[in-house]
Design a protein around this motif. Structure first.
Motif, short mmCIF file in Angstrom:
data_model
loop_
_atom_site.label_atom_id
_atom_site.label_comp_id
_atom_site.label_asym_id
_atom_site.label_seq_id
_atom_site.Cartn_x
_atom_site.Cartn_y
_atom_site.Cartn_z
N ILE A 49 0.86 -1.18 0.00
CA ILE A 49 0.00 0.00 0.00
C ILE A 49 0.90 1.24 0.00
N GLY A 50 0.60 2.16 -0.90
CA GLY A 50 1.38 3.38 -1.01
C GLY A 50 2.41 3.36 -2.13
N ASP A 51 2.65 2.19 -2.74
CA ASP A 51 3.60 2.11 -3.85
C ASP A 51 3.05 2.84 -5.06
N GLU A 52 3.94 3.49 -5.78
CA GLU A 52 3.56 4.15 -7.03
C GLU A 52 3.77 3.17 -8.17
N VAL A 53 2.79 3.08 -9.07
CA VAL A 53 2.83 2.10 -10.14
C VAL A 53 2.48 2.75 -11.48
N GLU A 54 2.86 2.07 -12.56
CA GLU A 54 2.48 2.47 -13.91
C GLU A 54 1.46 1.45 -14.40
N VAL A 55 0.33 1.93 -14.92
CA VAL A 55 -0.78 1.07 -15.29
C VAL A 55 -1.10 1.26 -16.77
N GLU A 56 -1.32 0.14 -17.48
CA GLU A 56 -1.81 0.18 -18.86
C GLU A 56 -3.30 -0.13 -18.83
N MET A 57 -4.07 0.67 -19.58
CA MET A 57 -5.51 0.48 -19.61
C MET A 57 -5.98 0.43 -21.05
N SER A 58 -7.05 -0.31 -21.28
CA SER A 58 -7.69 -0.36 -22.58
C SER A 58 -8.59 0.86 -22.74
N PRO A 59 -8.66 1.44 -23.93
CA PRO A 59 -9.58 2.57 -24.10
C PRO A 59 -11.05 2.16 -24.03
N TYR A 60 -11.32 0.86 -24.05
CA TYR A 60 -12.71 0.37 -24.03
C TYR A 60 -13.25 0.18 -22.61
N ASP A 61 -12.36 -0.08 -21.64
CA ASP A 61 -12.79 -0.27 -20.26
C ASP A 61 -11.85 0.50 -19.35
N LEU A 62 -12.28 1.66 -18.90
CA LEU A 62 -11.42 2.52 -18.10
C LEU A 62 -11.57 2.29 -16.60
N THR A 63 -12.11 1.13 -16.21
CA THR A 63 -12.24 0.82 -14.79
C THR A 63 -11.26 -0.27 -14.36
N LYS A 64 -10.57 -0.89 -15.31
CA LYS A 64 -9.62 -1.96 -15.01
C LYS A 64 -8.31 -1.69 -15.73
N GLY A 65 -7.22 -2.20 -15.16
CA GLY A 65 -5.92 -1.99 -15.79
C GLY A 65 -4.92 -3.06 -15.40
N ARG A 66 -3.80 -3.07 -16.11
CA ARG A 66 -2.70 -4.00 -15.87
C ARG A 66 -1.52 -3.22 -15.32
#
Length: 79
Positions: A49-66
């Motif tokens: 908790i508190g870690d900064e991350v880089e997330v890839e998201m699909s333009p079709y679903d902006l509620t989930k990411g990798r």
């Protein structure tokens, strides 16, 4: 989906959930559900908790990411 179509954001881990899922607050104040990418699982990269991350998201679903990368935390010296 090709890599050219993914959208990258930076965020902060708010909550660790079961099954390598995490609640993440993005820079634009949106809260999403993210999961670890395959390379992070294979290399046993741990997130807290508190870690900064880089997330890839699909333009079709902006509620989930990798989650593709844990960025370095810059710790402020105690004053």
């Amino acid at each position: 989906m090709s890599k050219e179509q993914s959208i990258k954001f930076r965020g902060k881990v708010l909550e660790c959930m079961p099954g390598t899922f995490f609640k993440i607050m993005l820079e634009n104040k949106h809260e999403i559900l993210g999961h670890l990418s395959g390379k992070m699982r294979i290399n046993s990269i741990r997130l807290l908790i508190g870690d900064e991350v880089e997330v890839e998201m699909s333009p079709y679903d902006l509620t989930k990411g990798r989650i593709v990368r844990r960025t370095t935390r810059i710790e402020k010296p105690p004053q």
